[in-house]
Design an enzyme around this catalytic site. Sequence first.
Site, PDB file in Angstrom:
ATOM      1  N   ASN A   9     -32.050 -23.025   4.799  1.00 45.60           N
ATOM      2  CA  ASN A   9     -33.293 -23.649   5.234  1.00 45.60           C
ATOM      3  C   ASN A   9     -33.803 -24.723   4.283  1.00 45.60           C
ATOM      4  O   ASN A   9     -34.571 -25.598   4.687  1.00 45.60           O
ATOM      5  CB  ASN A   9     -34.357 -22.552   5.417  1.00 45.60           C
ATOM      6  CG  ASN A   9     -35.748 -23.107   5.596  1.00 45.60           C
ATOM      7  OD1 ASN A   9     -36.106 -23.590   6.669  1.00 45.60           O
ATOM      8  ND2 ASN A   9     -36.550 -23.068   4.536  1.00 45.60           N
TER       9      ASN A   9
ATOM     10  N   THR B 102     -44.968 -28.018   8.546  1.00 45.27           N
ATOM     11  CA  THR B 102     -44.666 -27.600   7.182  1.00 45.27           C
ATOM     12  C   THR B 102     -45.150 -28.698   6.240  1.00 45.27           C
ATOM     13  O   THR B 102     -45.756 -29.677   6.673  1.00 45.27           O
ATOM     14  CB  THR B 102     -43.147 -27.389   6.989  1.00 45.27           C
ATOM     15  OG1 THR B 102     -42.491 -28.665   7.089  1.00 45.27           O
ATOM     16  CG2 THR B 102     -42.584 -26.456   8.058  1.00 45.27           C
TER      17      THR B 102
ATOM     18  N   LYS C 221     -28.861 -33.971   8.791  1.00 45.07           N
ATOM     19  CA  LYS C 221     -29.070 -32.929   9.793  1.00 45.07           C
ATOM     20  C   LYS C 221     -27.989 -32.960  10.877  1.00 45.07           C
ATOM     21  O   LYS C 221     -27.617 -31.916  11.419  1.00 45.07           O
ATOM     22  CB  LYS C 221     -30.460 -33.078  10.416  1.00 45.07           C
ATOM     23  CG  LYS C 221     -31.593 -32.702   9.467  1.00 45.07           C
ATOM     24  CD  LYS C 221     -31.449 -31.289   8.940  1.00 45.07           C
ATOM     25  CE  LYS C 221     -32.700 -30.793   8.252  1.00 45.07           C
ATOM     26  NZ  LYS C 221     -32.531 -29.432   7.680  1.00 45.07           N
TER      27      LYS C 221
ATOM     28  N   TYR D 239     -32.089 -38.435   6.351  1.00 46.85           N
ATOM     29  CA  TYR D 239     -32.388 -37.099   6.879  1.00 46.85           C
ATOM     30  C   TYR D 239     -31.642 -36.848   8.186  1.00 46.85           C
ATOM     31  O   TYR D 239     -31.047 -35.787   8.397  1.00 46.85           O
ATOM     32  CB  TYR D 239     -33.892 -36.980   7.069  1.00 46.85           C
ATOM     33  CG  TYR D 239     -34.385 -35.673   7.627  1.00 46.85           C
ATOM     34  CD1 TYR D 239     -34.436 -34.533   6.838  1.00 46.85           C
ATOM     35  CD2 TYR D 239     -34.844 -35.590   8.941  1.00 46.85           C
ATOM     36  CE1 TYR D 239     -34.918 -33.333   7.345  1.00 46.85           C
ATOM     37  CE2 TYR D 239     -35.331 -34.397   9.461  1.00 46.85           C
ATOM     38  CZ  TYR D 239     -35.370 -33.276   8.665  1.00 46.85           C
ATOM     39  OH  TYR D 239     -35.838 -32.094   9.166  1.00 46.85           O
TER      40      TYR D 239
END
Length: 307
Positions: free
Chosen positions: A103, A208, A178, A174
């Site tokens: 994670n 988050t 991913k 990113y």
Amino acid sequence: MGSAPLLCEGRVVIVTGAGRGLGRAHALAYAAEGARVVVNDLGVGLDGSPGPGSPARQVVEEIRAAGGEAVAHGGDIATAEGAASLVRTALETYSRLDTLVNNAGFLRDRMLVNLDEDDWDAVMRVHLKGHFLPLKHAVAHWRTEAKAGRTPRARIVNTSSGAGLLGSVGQGNYSAAKAGIIGLTLVAAAETARYGVQVNAIAPAARTRMTEDTFAATMAAPGSPNAFDAMAPENVSPLVVWLGSDACAGVTGRVFEAEGGRITVMEGWRPGPSADKGARWTPAEAGDTAVRLLAGAEVPGVVYGAQ
């Protein structure tokens, strides 16, 4: 009537980046279902161990206060030694390992023309390498167990993103990392099935530290019968817990999108319209054929931020 059995009773679960956000929610959810949890987060003291004020230690204290079992790990899982020590912590503390939840991650957003090499390398290191190394060391343990005749019922849950599925403007590093995690998931699922390991990935959407500016609270007024914070990270954790349990037997090599109260099975690249000349095309022929095929193909999803 007796209470329902806990979904992860007796299992030992590692969650990386579990000091805050999604990782914290996952760790608490696993503990609530009976798992013993190794809580990894890099918020460490000068000696490299999680001190009293570290986010990992705080989550461990939350789990223990609720009657669960947990231990903190403050190593850098994007290094070989950090990943190896993570698996050792589970084995030395609880004598087994059943589930790995990858994670950990962070953002360094820039448009591509402004993206520094260091920003590219740092995001690739934490997200992609930080998935590969814990996976490698966990699978090495499970392979040893399988070869000794103790085939595990092991689970790995990787964390991708909608950015990895569709792309996201300003997040080239990113998005690439991913997307790489999805590829890693598919290969790992194929390679490790013989050792009793199932590997799946989630593409979560939740509020988050990385996304708090994007996802504001969407909860109804307190006391409302419809009160539901759709962007709370805790909404994603039930699927992650199920994927890390015995209950998901037979489910591997899959990607799930999870947001609020919605779960979606994502369907990846597969052949669409095709043409075979049986010989080499000329450039003009290739172009004409491509245009014709595109006319019959599904329109791709819109890149996040492109509208």
